[in-house]
Design an enzyme around this catalytic site. Structure first.
Site, PDB file in Angstrom:
ATOM      1  CD  GLU A   1      17.663  -6.053  -5.849  1.00 29.68           C
ATOM      2  OE1 GLU A   1      17.915  -4.914  -6.300  1.00 29.68           O
ATOM      3  OE2 GLU A   1      18.107  -6.456  -4.761  1.00 29.68           O
TER       4      GLU A   1
ATOM      5  CG  ASP B   1      18.108  -6.699  -1.037  1.00 32.02           C
ATOM      6  OD1 ASP B   1      17.873  -5.707  -1.750  1.00 32.02           O
ATOM      7  OD2 ASP B   1      19.203  -6.896  -0.475  1.00 32.02           O
TER       8      ASP B   1
END
Length: 591
Positions: A312, A283
């Protein structure tokens, strides 16, 4: 001070003992205590005296407020020592990933014994109201390679004594033990461990890998256990002395600090070895530094060369990190794959995401599949088809280290986005848009990823941020699978695309180039050994188009809403008709 408890909640410690200060600042105790003993630390620092849970705790009491001493061997379910990592890919781009929340997966399966729990992934024979297979049987039939589980470490916002609230879980409390609300007994720390392992074992037994969503970039608040033990070390701060907030969640951790870097590497290594996890999704990976992510890549691939690592490649806000140190899309090429590994560290490709359906930040914005087949939209789509190797964006990758997707847990579901951006479109028209997008992902170089239920026209009622919305909003509607329905037709279409992609290696291995026409349509060429082995024509317009195939014979793999799987002797040549809002894919006979 070490505090020992008989239970994971309530009551006072039965014993508190002073710890000894040793070399390199390590505090320790040799107090004898057996498996099942719960414990906390009382720590005195410059900011005062506070209780803390061991950040390395492998087992927990209810709600993660106490660590637990555990005999990990005793938590192994029958046969787990023989369980092996998923072995079904050679490169990341062989993977087809299905992202799901544990509670969403089974909470609305009427005949499940373990709705919303880890053990629901072990149940077979489950059916919906129409008698259609659901749950694990559905995944096996669908043909995906990996289940991507939204956070399953211990997180803060769901009360495990009630398990009534819903939350995605991007608020870490204890990184090295499973979340208790997904277990049948959150009060006894060993239960969640065993049931988690049973879930992994069942998925592996049925040919499915397990990816774990990890959120090392922040903690649920700025005074979590790490900070209570060593204040101000594990987090980044602004010159004004307040928490840097690149996560958008009030704080961000400092991966470049030696001991937090070690913590991250130790943590993923532990999950891989103890739980046989097949991959990790990071994340807000842009908040981690390149050196830490390189060390993670090396550590995980020493254990399992076929583990898949991706994240990400951006942040959730402004960070104090230097841009050239961040594991972002712009810098990801600096991370190299270990020798023999299936890949290095891949990044999500928002260029194809927004190119296909329009910006996620504007609900009514149209994309390539939904009414805006402009050259700028087409360029973002082509970037993904070509595996992120071109210079058309502000970043690029090597070896197709991109995750191509249209929807994930973040933002609106694909169906909701299509509905909001095309309010006058019929369901049949929106389904046509969906099929076009899914076809493009299936013919792209890179790793295919989608949100669970995208293939079932999943809707959250337009909710663009359902992280704490109700079960009614979030849970998969398995009963939507009915014979003759558009939902069932889309499921069948996705299943056929998966099989077709698996059967045709050129889609994953060939050198790919895209020619964008004036009307936004594209001709995609697949080359191997200086020969054209495949061609695709993408028609995002509202009218059928003709295309003259090169000399030779070709077999059709996709023709609009039709996907051809298995061996076929049918051959086409000359002029062909490419259906409106459709993909026409052929491969050279003999390839």
């Amino acid at each position: 001070m070490l505090n020992l408890f008989e239970t994971g909640d309530g009551g006072d410690p039965y014993l508190s003992v002073d710890m000894e200060y040793g070399a390199k600042g390590v505090w320790s105790s040799t107090q004898n205590c057996g498996s099942g003993t719960y414990y906390t630390y009382t720590v005195t620092t410059a900011v005062g005296t506070q209780d803390a849970v061991d950040p390395y705790a492998k087992a927990l009491g209810v709600n993660g407020d106490r660590g637990m001493v555990v005999d990990l061997d005793a938590t192994d379910p029958e046969g787990f020592t023989e369980d092996k990592f998923f072995d079904g890919i050679e490169r990341y781009r062989d993977a087809i990933i299905w992202e799901v929340h544990v509670r969403d997966f089974s909470n609305r399966i009427a005949n499940a014994r373990y709705p919303g729990k880890y053990l629901a992934f072990t149940e077979t024979g489950l059916k919906n109201a129409s008698g259609e297979p659901v749950g694990l049987d559905y995944l096996i039939d669908l043909g995906i390679t990996h289940v991507h589980l939204q956070p399953v470490y211990d997180y803060a916002t769901v009360d495990e004594t009630k398990c009534e609230e819903f939350n995605w879980g991007y608020d870490p409390k204890n990184y090295n033990a499973p979340e208790g609300s997904y277990s049948t007994d959150p009060y006894h720390g060993e239960v969640r461990i065993t049931e988690f392992k049973q879930m992994v074992e069942a998925l592996h037994a049925n040919g499915i890998g397990v990816v774990m969503d990890v959120v090392y970039n922040h903690t649920y608040d700025g005074n979590a256990n790490l900070n209570r033990i060593v204040p101000y070390y594990y987090y980044r701060y602004t010159p004004a002395g307040v928490n840097s907030n690149g996560s958008g969640c009030g704080n961000e951790t400092a991966s470049e600090r030696t001991m937090f870097r070690k913590f991250m590497v130790d943590s993923v290594t532990y999950w891989a070895t103890e739980y046989h996890i097949d991959g990790f999704r990071f994340d807000l990976m842009g908040l981690h530094d390149l050196e830490t992510m390189q060390q993670i890549e090396q550590a995980v691939h020493r254990i399992n060369p076929k583990a898949i690592l991706y994240g990400e490649g951006w942040t959730g806000g402004t960070t104090t990190m230097r841009p050239n140190t961040q594991a972002t899309q712009a810098n990801i090429r600096e991370i190299t794959a270990s020798s023999g590994a299936a890949g290095g560290v891949a990044v999500f490709n928002d260029a194809i995401r927004d190119g296909l359906k329009g910006s996620v930040f504007n609900a009514t914005d149209k994309g390539y599949i939904s009414g805006d087949p402009s050259k700028s939209r087409a360029a973002g789509v082509a970037f993904g088809i070509e595996g992120g190797a071109s210079n058309t964006q502000s970043w690029r990758v090597d070896d197709a280290m991109i995750i191509n997707y249209m929807s994930s847990h973040d933002n609106r579901t694909l169906w909701d986005k299509l509905t909001l951006s095309n309010p006058d479109a019929t369901d049949a028209q929106k389904a046509q848009m969906n099929r076009l997008g899914a076809s493009i992902l299936a013919i792209s170089k890179g790793t295919v990823f989608w949100l669970a239920g995208e293939e079932m026209l999943r809707s959250k009622g337009g909710d663009g941020n359902s992280y704490k919305s109700s079960d009614e909003v979030n849970n998969l509607d398995w009963d939507a699978l009915e014979n003759g329905s558009e939902v069932m037709a889309m499921r069948d279409f996705y299943r056929a695309l998966i099989q077709m992609r698996k059967e045709n290696a050129f889609l994953r291995d060939a050198d790919v180039s895209c020619e964008i026409k004036d009307d936004g349509s594209m001709v995609v060429t697949y080359m191997q050994n200086d020969a054209v082995v495949g061609l695709a024509v993408i028609n995002p317009t509202g009218v059928d188009a003709s295309y003259m195939l090169p000399e030779g014979e070709w077999s059709v793999l996709i023709n609009g809403a039709t996907v051809v799987t298995g061996e076929t002797d049918a051959a086409v040549s000359g002029e062909v008709i490419v259906p409106q809002m459709g993909v026409y894919l052929v491969k050279a006979i003999g390839d």
